[in-house]
Design a protein around this motif. Structure first.
Motif, PDB file in Angstrom:
ATOM      1  N   TYR A  90       0.822  -1.206   0.000  1.00 16.83           N
ATOM      2  CA  TYR A  90       0.000   0.000   0.000  1.00 16.83           C
ATOM      3  C   TYR A  90       0.861   1.263   0.000  1.00 16.83           C
ATOM      4  O   TYR A  90       0.533   2.249  -0.662  1.00 16.83           O
ATOM      5  CB  TYR A  90      -0.923   0.018   1.224  1.00 16.83           C
ATOM      6  CG  TYR A  90      -2.078  -0.965   1.177  1.00 16.83           C
ATOM      7  CD1 TYR A  90      -2.618  -1.405  -0.024  1.00 16.83           C
ATOM      8  CD2 TYR A  90      -2.642  -1.449   2.364  1.00 16.83           C
ATOM      9  CE1 TYR A  90      -3.678  -2.296  -0.052  1.00 16.83           C
ATOM     10  CE2 TYR A  90      -3.717  -2.339   2.342  1.00 16.83           C
ATOM     11  CZ  TYR A  90      -4.220  -2.763   1.128  1.00 16.83           C
ATOM     12  OH  TYR A  90      -5.271  -3.639   1.114  1.00 16.83           O
TER      13      TYR A  90
ATOM     14  N   LYS B  80       3.750   1.690  -1.295  1.00 21.09           N
ATOM     15  CA  LYS B  80       4.308   1.911  -2.629  1.00 21.09           C
ATOM     16  C   LYS B  80       3.279   2.515  -3.578  1.00 21.09           C
ATOM     17  O   LYS B  80       3.615   3.313  -4.448  1.00 21.09           O
ATOM     18  CB  LYS B  80       4.835   0.596  -3.196  1.00 21.09           C
ATOM     19  CG  LYS B  80       6.148   0.152  -2.587  1.00 21.09           C
ATOM     20  CD  LYS B  80       6.719  -1.046  -3.329  1.00 21.09           C
ATOM     21  CE  LYS B  80       8.109  -1.400  -2.798  1.00 21.09           C
ATOM     22  NZ  LYS B  80       8.716  -2.516  -3.554  1.00 21.09           N
ATOM     23  N   ILE B  81       2.015   2.102  -3.421  1.00 22.81           N
ATOM     24  CA  ILE B  81       0.961   2.602  -4.310  1.00 22.81           C
ATOM     25  C   ILE B  81       0.497   3.993  -3.898  1.00 22.81           C
ATOM     26  O   ILE B  81       0.400   4.906  -4.720  1.00 22.81           O
ATOM     27  CB  ILE B  81      -0.248   1.644  -4.313  1.00 22.81           C
ATOM     28  CG1 ILE B  81       0.150   0.290  -4.883  1.00 22.81           C
ATOM     29  CG2 ILE B  81      -1.401   2.247  -5.125  1.00 22.81           C
ATOM     30  CD1 ILE B  81      -0.945  -0.758  -4.776  1.00 22.81           C
TER      31      ILE B  81
ATOM     32  N   PRO C 234      -4.091   7.019  -7.520  1.00 27.34           N
ATOM     33  CA  PRO C 234      -4.215   5.557  -7.575  1.00 27.34           C
ATOM     34  C   PRO C 234      -5.506   5.098  -6.913  1.00 27.34           C
ATOM     35  O   PRO C 234      -5.932   5.653  -5.898  1.00 27.34           O
ATOM     36  CB  PRO C 234      -2.990   5.070  -6.794  1.00 27.34           C
ATOM     37  CG  PRO C 234      -2.050   6.221  -6.766  1.00 27.34           C
ATOM     38  CD  PRO C 234      -2.888   7.453  -6.791  1.00 27.34           C
TER      39      PRO C 234
ATOM     40  N   LEU D 277      -7.238   1.262  -6.039  1.00 25.18           N
ATOM     41  CA  LEU D 277      -7.037  -0.182  -6.097  1.00 25.18           C
ATOM     42  C   LEU D 277      -8.357  -0.931  -5.988  1.00 25.18           C
ATOM     43  O   LEU D 277      -9.130  -0.707  -5.069  1.00 25.18           O
ATOM     44  CB  LEU D 277      -6.103  -0.618  -4.963  1.00 25.18           C
ATOM     45  CG  LEU D 277      -5.756  -2.103  -4.903  1.00 25.18           C
ATOM     46  CD1 LEU D 277      -4.893  -2.508  -6.097  1.00 25.18           C
ATOM     47  CD2 LEU D 277      -5.026  -2.423  -3.604  1.00 25.18           C
TER      48      LEU D 277
ATOM     49  N   ARG E 228      -6.209  -5.473 -14.139  1.00 21.37           N
ATOM     50  CA  ARG E 228      -5.832  -4.554 -13.055  1.00 21.37           C
ATOM     51  C   ARG E 228      -6.401  -4.985 -11.710  1.00 21.37           C
ATOM     52  O   ARG E 228      -5.940  -4.520 -10.664  1.00 21.37           O
ATOM     53  CB  ARG E 228      -6.314  -3.136 -13.376  1.00 21.37           C
ATOM     54  CG  ARG E 228      -5.698  -2.518 -14.613  1.00 21.37           C
ATOM     55  CD  ARG E 228      -6.403  -1.242 -15.000  1.00 21.37           C
ATOM     56  NE  ARG E 228      -7.796  -1.502 -15.363  1.00 21.37           N
ATOM     57  CZ  ARG E 228      -8.652  -0.549 -15.767  1.00 21.37           C
ATOM     58  NH1 ARG E 228      -8.243   0.708 -15.823  1.00 21.37           N
ATOM     59  NH2 ARG E 228      -9.884  -0.856 -16.088  1.00 21.37           N
TER      60      ARG E 228
ATOM     61  N   HIS F 171      -6.851  -6.755  -8.429  1.00 19.85           N
ATOM     62  CA  HIS F 171      -5.926  -7.439  -7.525  1.00 19.85           C
ATOM     63  C   HIS F 171      -6.673  -8.599  -6.866  1.00 19.85           C
ATOM     64  O   HIS F 171      -7.678  -8.388  -6.182  1.00 19.85           O
ATOM     65  CB  HIS F 171      -5.428  -6.441  -6.481  1.00 19.85           C
ATOM     66  CG  HIS F 171      -4.435  -6.985  -5.513  1.00 19.85           C
ATOM     67  ND1 HIS F 171      -3.136  -7.289  -5.859  1.00 19.85           N
ATOM     68  CD2 HIS F 171      -4.543  -7.258  -4.179  1.00 19.85           C
ATOM     69  CE1 HIS F 171      -2.486  -7.718  -4.787  1.00 19.85           C
ATOM     70  NE2 HIS F 171      -3.326  -7.720  -3.765  1.00 19.85           N
TER      71      HIS F 171
END
Length: 315
Positions: free
Chosen positions: A7, A9-10, A158, A160, A200, A202
């Motif tokens: 998380y 990193k995103i 971003p 997710l 995309r 996850h």
């Protein structure tokens, strides 16, 4: 890689996951495949920490955010102003129902302030093209892709989108014992469908260690299968929760539970299998203390986390 690092990193900051209730049921509860649910599942559909389904999703989110405000206080250098959250539709089967109704709930969560992602808990046998089409839209837009003001809802930040699949085990006998209600092939088909619909998305797969009769090999075979198919894994020790059919068997002495050292040993073996770039979302779970019967060592989640950190350098 542990999920906190993933998380970071995103999103560049600490991310908190908040549990929501979409008002769903399961095919193993509504008579389609059974009426008692999975043998270990609580009356709340394994969502004992989720908000009330009687409230709008936006209200559930705000109330859940307040519960973590104390954790966010004093975090001035984590890159987030006020914190970010993953909206987690957790209990029961959150792709099981009217796709339009569910899509509206997903979108309501996606548009809420400070929400940086959506996670949808479901069963592999409850994944179809129509619901996947609705879920895929969330990767592009926080409102409906059919919205006339589509551009207004697009975001450069971003976002997710995750689907969490309850696999638990690849062992056929174990799957029958827990009343999973689908064959292993359904899991592989679901993963393939999700990949085809939107690469995309996850994919996180849930695994339980300590199912009665399972050997270390059985559990590691499950971990291997997950690492070969999904993007992330959640591992939990089998919990005996009051009010479940599993509890009745445990009371009769028919269900052994893992000791703490046994569990750490199994986690160590699993970490030897899991690739470095695979996302570890959970290595321990905690049943609600009010209904947890065994193993009681899991009730002290902080102690378990500290022990995992000391032994394996995670968290």
């Amino acid at each position: 890689m542990y999920v906190s690092e993933f998380y970071k990193k995103i999103f560049g900051c600490k991310v908190y996951k908040i549990s929501l209730d979409a008002g769903c049921t399961c095919p193993t509860r509504d008579g389609t495949k059974g009426t008692r649910g999975c043998i270990f599942c609580s009356a709340s559909g394994s969502g004992d920490f989720a908000a009330s389904r009687n409230k709008p999703v936006s209200q559930q989110i705000e109330e859940a955010k307040k519960l973590v405000e104390k954790k966010l206080s004093g975090r001035k250098d984590d890159g987030c102003s006020g914190g970010k959250y993953i909206a987690y539709f957790q209990n029961f089967t959150n792709t099981y129902g009217d796709p339009e109704r569910l899509s509206a709930l997903y979108e309501e969560a996606a548009r809420a302030p400070d929400i940086c992602g959506i996670s949808i808990g479901t069963r592999p046998d409850c994944i179809d093209d129509k619901i996947l089409s609705e879920i895929s839209k969330l990767s592009d837009c926080r409102a409906s892709a059919a919205c006339s003001d589509y551009e207004a809802f697009q975001t450069k930040e971003p976002f997710l989108v995750s689907i969490e699949l309850g696999l638990q085990t690849v062992n056929k006998k174990s799957a029958e014992f827990i009343r999973r209600g689908y064959e292993l092939e359904e899991y592989f088909k679901a993963v393939e469908k999700i990949r085809k619909a939107d690469s995309r998305i996850h994919i996180v797969t849930h695994v339980i260690f300590g199912l009665p009769g399972e050997t270390e090999k059985d559990m590691m075979d499950t971990v291997r299968a997950v690492c070969e198919t999904a993007d992330g894994i959640k591992i939990s020790c089998l919990h005996i929760l009051k009010g479940t059919d599993l509890y009745d068997l445990w009371e009769k002495g028919q269900v052994p539970v893992l000791e703490e050292e046994e569990y750490y040993s199994l986690i160590g073996k699993a970490l030897e299998i899991i690739p470095e770039d695979f996302i570890i979302h959970r290595l321990t779970g905690d049943g609600a203390k009010s209904i947890l019967a065994a193993p009681m060592w899991t009730a002290n989640k902080r102690k378990v986390h500290n022990e995992l950190a000391k032994r394996f350098g995670i968290f």
